[in-house]
Design a protein around this motif. Sequence first.
Motif, PDB file in Angstrom:
ATOM      1  N   ALA A  56       8.481  -2.556  -6.049  1.00 18.64           N
ATOM      2  CA  ALA A  56       9.675  -2.817  -5.232  1.00 18.64           C
ATOM      3  C   ALA A  56      10.061  -1.565  -4.446  1.00 18.64           C
ATOM      4  N   TYR A  57       9.995  -0.437  -5.117  1.00 17.28           N
ATOM      5  CA  TYR A  57      10.281   0.852  -4.472  1.00 17.28           C
ATOM      6  C   TYR A  57       9.290   1.117  -3.335  1.00 17.28           C
ATOM      7  N   GLN A  58       8.013   0.860  -3.596  1.00 17.74           N
ATOM      8  CA  GLN A  58       6.977   1.082  -2.591  1.00 17.74           C
ATOM      9  C   GLN A  58       7.158   0.178  -1.378  1.00 17.74           C
ATOM     10  N   SER A  59       7.701  -1.004  -1.599  1.00 17.70           N
ATOM     11  CA  SER A  59       7.923  -1.917  -0.478  1.00 17.70           C
ATOM     12  C   SER A  59       8.926  -1.354   0.518  1.00 17.70           C
ATOM     13  N   VAL A  60       9.814  -0.504   0.030  1.00 19.19           N
ATOM     14  CA  VAL A  60      10.822   0.124   0.885  1.00 19.19           C
ATOM     15  C   VAL A  60      10.290   1.408   1.522  1.00 19.19           C
ATOM     16  N   THR A  61       9.511   2.181   0.772  1.00 22.48           N
ATOM     17  CA  THR A  61       9.178   3.549   1.182  1.00 22.48           C
ATOM     18  C   THR A  61       7.792   3.742   1.780  1.00 22.48           C
ATOM     19  N   LYS A  62       6.902   2.772   1.650  1.00 19.36           N
ATOM     20  CA  LYS A  62       5.487   3.017   1.962  1.00 19.36           C
ATOM     21  C   LYS A  62       5.243   3.460   3.400  1.00 19.36           C
ATOM     22  N   ASP A  63       6.038   3.010   4.348  1.00 18.55           N
ATOM     23  CA  ASP A  63       5.818   3.364   5.752  1.00 18.55           C
ATOM     24  C   ASP A  63       6.799   4.409   6.272  1.00 18.55           C
TER      25      ASP A  63
END
Length: 243
Positions: free
Chosen positions: A70-77
């Motif tokens: 969930a965190y990666q969905s926000v921060t990946k880009d």
Amino acid sequence: MRFDILTLFPEMLAATLDDSIIGRAKSAGILDINYINIRDFSANKHRKVDDYPYGGGTGMVMTCQPIFDAYQSVTKDLPYKPLTIYLTPQGKLFRQSVAKKLTKERHIILICGHYEGVDQRVLDSIVDMELSVGDFVLTGGEIAAMAVVDAVGRLIDGVLPNEDAHNRESLNGSLLEHPQYTRPAEWNGANVPEVLLNGNHAEIEKWKREQSITNTLNKRPAMLRRAKLSDSEKKFVENTKRA
């Protein structure tokens, strides 16, 4: 300012934060508030997000994978790392001074735990700060997250209709706010203080300041140690104590 809230109950957050002053600021684009449902990222076919704790004990613990994804969905880009906060009774006490510091951030991620907590490994990998809204235990981090978003969000320029409003509130300058009154001037035999009706702005401001000091002395005396008081105001405090 952008807030992303990782939660198991997005509808609970939306019911509060999409309404009133914060909701209007969100609709106006002053605040960007997003609710990310941790269950949507569970690799388990039943959307399970918790498991039994190693070492025994009661309750369940939230697992790493759904939270991290969930965190990666926000921060990946993103070309930067947002300030990531975990709401927990073990955290630093959330105060007005902390809220003011957080207004300097452009992007905050809030993680709402549940059950008996969150696997420490995922916290160690992504969390920058732990915050507590008080020395008590809640069933989850959502209420704490709403308090943080509300307290920080209302300090952002353009959120309050009167930009000077928060400068006169309780806890600003380490003093509680003075008593407030409105119409009618007499109600059930109780009258509005005469000084507020005489139109003398200097006297009114002096009364408000003294009432703030008195309120703080009576209700939260420890706060006076952090307040910036003039010599005459310090003398006023001593006289009030002796009265």
